[in-house]
Design a protein around this motif. Structure first.
Motif, mmCIF file in Angstrom:
data_model
loop_
_atom_site.group_PDB
_atom_site.id
_atom_site.type_symbol
_atom_site.label_atom_id
_atom_site.label_comp_id
_atom_site.label_asym_id
_atom_site.label_seq_id
_atom_site.Cartn_x
_atom_site.Cartn_y
_atom_site.Cartn_z
ATOM 1 N N VAL A 198 7.128 2.337 -7.013
ATOM 2 C CA VAL A 198 6.366 1.825 -8.155
ATOM 3 C C VAL A 198 6.753 2.620 -9.398
ATOM 4 N N LEU A 212 3.960 6.550 -3.365
ATOM 5 C CA LEU A 212 4.852 5.436 -3.677
ATOM 6 C C LEU A 212 5.633 5.694 -4.963
ATOM 7 N N ASN A 231 -2.511 0.992 -9.415
ATOM 8 C CA ASN A 231 -2.568 -0.299 -8.731
ATOM 9 C C ASN A 231 -1.988 -1.403 -9.600
ATOM 10 N N LEU A 244 -0.808 6.045 -4.003
ATOM 11 C CA LEU A 244 -0.087 5.591 -5.186
ATOM 12 C C LEU A 244 0.912 6.645 -5.662
ATOM 13 N N ASP A 246 9.034 -6.803 -3.089
ATOM 14 C CA ASP A 246 8.406 -5.653 -2.439
ATOM 15 C C ASP A 246 9.347 -5.019 -1.422
ATOM 16 N N LYS A 282 -0.856 -6.437 0.723
ATOM 17 C CA LYS A 282 -1.131 -5.152 0.095
ATOM 18 C C LYS A 282 -2.599 -5.126 -0.330
ATOM 19 N N TYR A 295 1.551 -1.328 -8.694
ATOM 20 C CA TYR A 295 1.735 -1.688 -7.283
ATOM 21 C C TYR A 295 1.588 -3.190 -7.059
#
Length: 348
Positions: free
Chosen positions: A162, A156, A167, A153, A276, A145, A170
């Motif tokens: 997430v 997701l 981040n 972002l 993940d 990643k 993530y």
């Protein structure tokens, strides 16, 4: 020559991969500090490192290296060791760059990129690439990643991958990457960023050919091993969002529970915090492929007389207190990476 400094406590298999991957990815020589040299299995690690021509192994025993004053904090020991290495290399013009990396990281260095750093810039940034994490895995991961922009972002987050569109959410490990400095510049090293003698954060050069691979917890086995080791390593700082998980893991690992109960709930914490959705990330084309062992780098040899000069200086600076090598975090500055990712914590 390109150097790294690292403080490690790990299995022989992991340390051998760590060394081979860094050397194949552009590093010329590694200074590896054994954080618990008298612990089980570390004698084998020391023997392997001592026999390696591109490694300087430094056992950090409480009595001799730390002179009986070993810092309780792992983060402090890491910083002291990295800046001690910078002091060792400082007088040598053949020591071009020093990078502070952890034992689960690989510095991917490009000689042309480093040669292109302007003469007046004394530090570079290695943005993090984090290995995807799956409970069952055969072999080392080669999918990573990378830091994402807001649009990805948000996607997701809406998809439930997430908890928040950042981040920090993530990535499971750090998002600040790592830094390298010219050893003769006088810049100090913290865990992630350089710092000037007056406590400022200097400009860092960026280049897409540079990064650090982070194997934070690429499998369930590594997740358990890592947190078991951290529970015994002393106080360690984590960014605010990660502290509840870190405290819970340390509590679970250190509790007097039957092994099967501990393993059951370690797996649950792993599933909730670290696993993940590799299929999703792959479908969205958010992953990058990289095998550091296939990078093909060949470490440079020392110039004539340099290996002996390094060994002499290592011996000369090994005696005495080490506390003076500790470097504090810089005061809040105008670092460009921090500006464009304001949501990132200054701690990790």
């Amino acid at each position: 020559m390109l150097f790294t400094a690292s403080t490690v406590k790990d299995s022989l298999e992991n340390v051998e991969f760590f060394v081979a991957a860094n050397l194949a990815s552009g590093v010329d020589h590694m200074v590896v500090f054994l954080d618990a040299p008298e612990a089980r299995g570390q004698g084998e690690v020391a023997a392997a490192l001592d026999a390696h021509p591109h490694v300087t192994c430094v056992p950090t025993r409480r009595a001799d290296w730390w002179a009986g004053d070993r810092p309780q904090s792992l983060n402090m020991r890491q910083r002291i060791n990295a800046n001690w290495t910078r002091s060792v290399l400082e007088p040598f013009d053949w020591a071009e760059w020093l990078f502070h990396v952890d034992g689960d990281e690989v510095a991917c260095l490009d000689r042309d990129a480093l040669d292109a750093v302007p003469a007046g810039v004394d530090s570079v940034w290695l943005p993090p690439w984090e290995a995807v994490s799956e409970w069952d895995r055969s072999g080392r991961p080669t999918r990573f990643k990378r830091l994402l922009e807001d649009g990805d972002l948000n996607l997701l987050h809406v998809l439930g991958a997430v908890d928040e569109p950042s981040n920090q959410s993530y990535f499971h490990g750090h998002v600040m990457g790592k830094s390298g400095v010219r050893p003769g510049s006088g810049l100090g090293l913290t865990l992630h960023v350089p710092v000037t003698a007056d406590g400022e954060r200097p400009e860092r050069h960026e280049d897409p050919r540079l990064c650090v691979l982070h194997y934070d917890a690429p499998s369930g086995e590594e997740f358990v091993r890592k947190w078991t080791a951290l529970a015994k390593a002393g106080p360690t700082r984590y960014r605010t969002s990660r502290q509840p998980s870190a405290r819970a893991l340390k509590r679970l690992v250190s509790s007097d529970l039957p092994p099967e109960t501990r393993d059951k709930y370690l797996r649950r914490i792993y599933d909730l915090t670290t696993r993940d959705d590799v299929e999703l990330l792959g479908d969205l084309r958010l992953l990058a492929d990289r095998d550091p062992l296939a990078a093909g780098g060949t470490p440079a040899d020392f110039p004539a007389g340099a290996r002996e000069a390094l060994a002499e200086r290592v011996t000369a600076l090994s005696a005495g207190p080490k506390a003076g090598y500790f470097v504090e975090d810089p005061r809040p500055g105008n670092d460009r990476q921090s500006r464009w990712r304001k949501r990132l914590s200054p701690r990790d």
